[in-house]
Scaffold this motif. Structure first.
Motif, PDB file in Angstrom:
ATOM      1  N   CYS A   1       0.833  -1.208   0.000  1.00 63.65           N
ATOM      2  CA  CYS A   1       0.000   0.000   0.000  1.00 63.65           C
ATOM      3  C   CYS A   1       0.867   1.259   0.000  1.00 63.65           C
ATOM      4  O   CYS A   1       2.007   1.235   0.463  1.00 63.65           O
ATOM      5  CB  CYS A   1      -0.901   0.032   1.230  1.00 63.65           C
ATOM      6  N   THR A   2       0.296   2.342  -0.491  1.00 68.73           N
ATOM      7  CA  THR A   2       0.928   3.657  -0.421  1.00 68.73           C
ATOM      8  C   THR A   2      -0.052   4.605   0.249  1.00 68.73           C
ATOM      9  O   THR A   2      -1.196   4.724  -0.192  1.00 68.73           O
ATOM     10  CB  THR A   2       1.295   4.177  -1.828  1.00 68.73           C
TER      11      THR A   2
ATOM     12  N   SER B   1      -3.320  -0.887  -2.346  1.00 63.94           N
ATOM     13  CA  SER B   1      -4.113   0.345  -2.433  1.00 63.94           C
ATOM     14  C   SER B   1      -3.251   1.593  -2.352  1.00 63.94           C
ATOM     15  O   SER B   1      -2.182   1.589  -1.750  1.00 63.94           O
ATOM     16  CB  SER B   1      -5.136   0.384  -1.297  1.00 63.94           C
ATOM     17  N   VAL B   2      -3.746   2.666  -2.962  1.00 62.27           N
ATOM     18  CA  VAL B   2      -3.140   3.984  -2.853  1.00 62.27           C
ATOM     19  C   VAL B   2      -4.164   4.871  -2.140  1.00 62.27           C
ATOM     20  O   VAL B   2      -5.226   5.171  -2.688  1.00 62.27           O
ATOM     21  CB  VAL B   2      -2.780   4.568  -4.230  1.00 62.27           C
TER      22      VAL B   2
ATOM     23  N   THR C   1      -5.449   8.225  -0.821  1.00 63.37           N
ATOM     24  CA  THR C   1      -5.297   9.657  -1.078  1.00 63.37           C
ATOM     25  C   THR C   1      -6.214  10.511  -0.219  1.00 63.37           C
ATOM     26  O   THR C   1      -6.043  11.719  -0.155  1.00 63.37           O
ATOM     27  CB  THR C   1      -5.592   9.970  -2.557  1.00 63.37           C
TER      28      THR C   1
ATOM     29  N   ASN D   1      -6.968   1.969  -6.420  1.00 65.15           N
ATOM     30  CA  ASN D   1      -6.109   3.104  -6.748  1.00 65.15           C
ATOM     31  C   ASN D   1      -6.916   4.102  -7.582  1.00 65.15           C
ATOM     32  O   ASN D   1      -7.135   3.852  -8.766  1.00 65.15           O
ATOM     33  CB  ASN D   1      -4.890   2.640  -7.522  1.00 65.15           C
ATOM     34  N   PRO D   2      -7.388   5.174  -6.943  1.00 65.77           N
ATOM     35  CA  PRO D   2      -7.276   5.511  -5.520  1.00 65.77           C
ATOM     36  C   PRO D   2      -8.222   4.650  -4.682  1.00 65.77           C
ATOM     37  O   PRO D   2      -9.224   4.140  -5.191  1.00 65.77           O
ATOM     38  CB  PRO D   2      -7.685   6.981  -5.474  1.00 65.77           C
TER      39      PRO D   2
END
Length: 139
Positions: A97-98, A115-116, A118, A130-131
């Motif tokens: 993940c980020t 997952s990203v 945001t 993502n997102p």
């Protein structure tokens, strides 16, 4: 080693030796939390991780990044976006993940692998993609 470098570290914290930590003086980690191998913590904007949370391998938590807005060439830019990241208690962040600057992940949430994130995540939510978007609730 991290106990003496981090802003705060509770008891029973597990940080794998391969975790990359930058700006350690701005990072706080609550008790019974684990950060798995290959993960990266960029603490310039501040990172707070609550108690009993789990960060799976190769996840990245960024509280600082560069901006790309404006006419200045990207390579020569010096302006930054520094915003604290807050991860609550009993949070599970899946592998790869980020988490981007300024995000708050509330208590009891789950972030699906890859997952990203945001935007903020509410309590008990399961998000992914993502997102990252709402998938379900844990309750």
């Amino acid at each position: 080693m991290y106990k003496y470098k981090l802003k705060f570290m509770g008891s029973q914290v597990s940080i794998h030796p391969s975790v990359y930590v930058r700006n350690h003086e701005n990072i706080s980690i609550g008790k019974n939390t684990s950060v798995n191998h290959g993960s990266e913590l960029y603490g310039a904007g501040g990172i707070t991780i609550g108690e009993g949370s789990m960060i799976a391998y190769r996840s990245i938590i960024m509280s600082d990044t560069r901006t790309f807005m404006g006419e200045q060439l990207l390579k020569s830019r010096t302006d930054r976006i520094s915003k604290p990241v807050v991860i609550g208690n009993d949070v599970w962040i899946g592998a790869g993940c980020t988490i981007l600057p300024g995000v708050t992940i509330s208590d009891h949430s789950v972030i699906a692998a890859g997952s990203v994130v945001t935007k903020d995540v509410n309590q008990w939510e399961i998000v992914g993609g993502n997102p990252a978007k709402l998938i379900s609730s844990r309750i």
